[in-house]
Design an enzyme around this catalytic site. Structure first.
Site, short mmCIF file in Angstrom:
data_model
loop_
_atom_site.label_atom_id
_atom_site.label_comp_id
_atom_site.label_asym_id
_atom_site.label_seq_id
_atom_site.Cartn_x
_atom_site.Cartn_y
_atom_site.Cartn_z
N THR A 93 6.69 3.77 -0.88
CA THR A 93 8.03 4.04 -0.36
C THR A 93 8.08 5.50 0.07
OG1 THR A 93 8.98 2.46 -1.90
CG2 THR A 93 10.49 4.04 -0.90
N LYS A 168 14.06 -0.63 3.65
CA LYS A 168 13.95 -0.42 2.21
C LYS A 168 15.02 0.56 1.70
CE LYS A 168 11.82 0.52 -1.83
NZ LYS A 168 11.56 -0.34 -2.93
N LYS A 243 14.61 8.70 -6.40
CA LYS A 243 13.64 9.00 -5.33
C LYS A 243 14.07 8.34 -4.02
CE LYS A 243 9.25 7.69 -3.51
NZ LYS A 243 8.04 6.89 -3.55
P1 NAD Z 1 2.08 5.02 -9.58
O1 NAD Z 1 2.27 6.49 -9.70
O2 NAD Z 1 1.94 4.19 -10.80
O3 NAD Z 1 0.78 4.72 -8.65
C1 NAD Z 1 0.37 5.51 -7.58
C2 NAD Z 1 -1.12 5.70 -7.69
O4 NAD Z 1 -1.61 6.40 -6.54
C3 NAD Z 1 -1.53 6.53 -8.91
O5 NAD Z 1 -2.46 5.79 -9.70
C4 NAD Z 1 -2.16 7.79 -8.31
O6 NAD Z 1 -3.21 8.32 -9.10
C5 NAD Z 1 -2.66 7.24 -6.98
N1 NAD Z 1 -2.91 8.24 -5.95
C6 NAD Z 1 -2.15 9.30 -5.58
N2 NAD Z 1 -2.74 9.96 -4.54
C7 NAD Z 1 -3.88 9.29 -4.26
C8 NAD Z 1 -4.92 9.47 -3.30
N3 NAD Z 1 -4.89 10.45 -2.39
N4 NAD Z 1 -5.95 8.59 -3.30
C9 NAD Z 1 -6.01 7.58 -4.20
N5 NAD Z 1 -5.06 7.36 -5.13
C10 NAD Z 1 -4.01 8.20 -5.16
O7 NAD Z 1 3.30 4.50 -8.68
P2 NAD Z 1 3.78 2.98 -8.50
O8 NAD Z 1 4.85 2.69 -9.48
O9 NAD Z 1 2.59 2.11 -8.38
O10 NAD Z 1 4.51 3.10 -7.09
C11 NAD Z 1 3.77 3.23 -5.87
C12 NAD Z 1 4.76 3.26 -4.73
O11 NAD Z 1 5.53 2.05 -4.73
C13 NAD Z 1 5.76 4.42 -4.81
O12 NAD Z 1 5.95 4.92 -3.51
C14 NAD Z 1 7.02 3.76 -5.36
O13 NAD Z 1 8.20 4.41 -4.93
C15 NAD Z 1 6.92 2.36 -4.75
N6 NAD Z 1 7.59 1.30 -5.53
C16 NAD Z 1 7.46 1.26 -6.87
C17 NAD Z 1 8.12 0.26 -7.59
C18 NAD Z 1 8.00 0.17 -9.09
O14 NAD Z 1 8.78 -0.60 -9.71
N7 NAD Z 1 7.06 0.87 -9.72
C19 NAD Z 1 8.90 -0.68 -6.91
C20 NAD Z 1 8.98 -0.63 -5.52
C21 NAD Z 1 8.32 0.38 -4.83
#
Ligand code: NAD
Length: 292
Positions: A93, A168, A243
């Site tokens: 997102t 979104k 966020k």
């Molecule tokens: P998270 O922080 O658990 O996962 C993100 C991952 O990306 C981490 O493991 C991090 O180490 C990795 N990362 C960061 N930079 C990187 C790079 N350059 N190369 C490789 N890996 C890298 O976050 P999440 O909860 O999985 O959310 C991911 C996205 O989805 C966010 O943008 C969030 O807003 C969106 N989202 C989350 C949810 C939720 O309920 N968690 C729901 C809808 C949308």
């Protein structure tokens, strides 16, 4: 079809596992080693670097925390490491402007792109029932659709690049406003001597009926499976709502939209998003409306 999955966190790890389960060959990378190891247990082939993951991929999916991670990755050799014509799907997102910028970078490097943020939370990611809101060209969408259908249930092609992210944040802005309005109604009802159950019985069957009342009711009791009835365990965490509302604020300002309620919701959730509240479901904001 070979897939590279970058960002194996709370959401990405489940999504990658579901793709493996559907028979796709998936190579994964994360900047955190344990995330790579955990996904390897799910059958995701571990890559040494992001570039290593994408070199022979047909499709690259990124699931990063924020826009800066996507733009940094796209600007730092990732696009050059992929074969020309690779489809880059970003499901993080991020801001609409960042999504448009990311698409430009990928297109200029000779690749197809989609912004494809999701809703449905970690439970939806785990069960493969996410909603995908997708922006980008029709041919890119057609190529990606079978993958979205593995990871999600509802797939909406919103239009050109950036429109997936637009859908979104607009949806989440409306949800935040609706939730605050519902919370204020329950708080005022309580102050006027109405029980939560009485007000629920009225609002859940009247014109004020909404998801914020019938599914995510902000007061404990009327909906036993709602976060409020379970110590405000998310659900959708306050930190993530804050966020997304910040992204909505950026969009409101860049488009000069007179969205006073959206900005008020942004301020309310930014203030409410503290250390002890950011992990709680966003319906917990009702605490700021109740006396004592
Ligand atoms: P998270 O922080 O658990 O996962 C993100 C991952 O990306 C981490 O493991 C991090 O180490 C990795 N990362 C960061 N930079 C990187 C790079 N350059 N190369 C490789 N890996 C890298 O976050 P999440 O909860 O999985 O959310 C991911 C996205 O989805 C966010 O943008 C969030 O807003 C969106 N989202 C989350 C949810 C939720 O309920 N968690 C729901 C809808 C949308």
């Amino acid at each position: 079809m070979k897939i590279a999955f970058l960002g194996l966190g709370n959401m990405g790890s489940h999504m990658a596992r579901n793709l493996v389960g559907a028979g796709y060959s998936v190579k994964g990378f994360d900047v955190v080693d344990t995330a790579i190891k955990n996904s390897a247990d799910d059958g995701v082939a571990p890559a040494e670097t992001a570039e290593d993951a994408v070199t022979d991929a047909d499709v690259v999916i990124t699931m990063f925390p924020a826009g800066k991670h996507v733009l940094e990755a796209y600007s730092s050799g990732l696009l050059a490491a992929a074969q020309p014509g690779t489809l880059f799907i970003d499901s993080s997102t991020i801001a609409v402007d960042d999504a448009v910028e990311a698409a430009k970078l990928a297109n200029n490097a000779g690749h197809l792109t989609l912004d494809a943020p999701v809703s449905g939370g970690t439970a939806g990611a785990e069960k493969g029932t996410l909603t995908f809101m997708v922006g980008g060209r029709q041919d890119a969408f057609d190529k990606a659709k079978p993958l979205f259908e593995v990871m999600g249930r509802q797939i909406v092609h919103a239009g050109e690049s950036g429109t997936g992210q637009a859908a979104k944040i607009v949806n989440n802005m409306a949800l935040a406003i609706n939730t605050i309005g519902t919370a204020e109604a329950f708080a005022l009802g309580e102050n006027l001597g109405l029980s939560n159950q009485t007000l629920y019985d009225v609002m859940s069957t009247s014109a004020a009926q909404s998801w914020a009342v019938t599914t995510n009711c902000p007061v404990p009791g009327p909906v036993p499976e709602s976060p409020s009835s379970n110590d405000y365990r998310p659900g959708f965490a306050t930190g993530l709502m804050a966020k997304d509302l910040n992204l909505a604020r950026e969009a409101i300002e860049s488009t000069n939209t007179p969205a006073d309620f959206g900005l008020a919701a942004y301020r309310a959730y930014t203030e409410f998003n503290a250390e002890d509240t950011s992990g709680k479901d966003f319906s917990a904001i009702i605490a700021t409306k109740q006396k004592g």
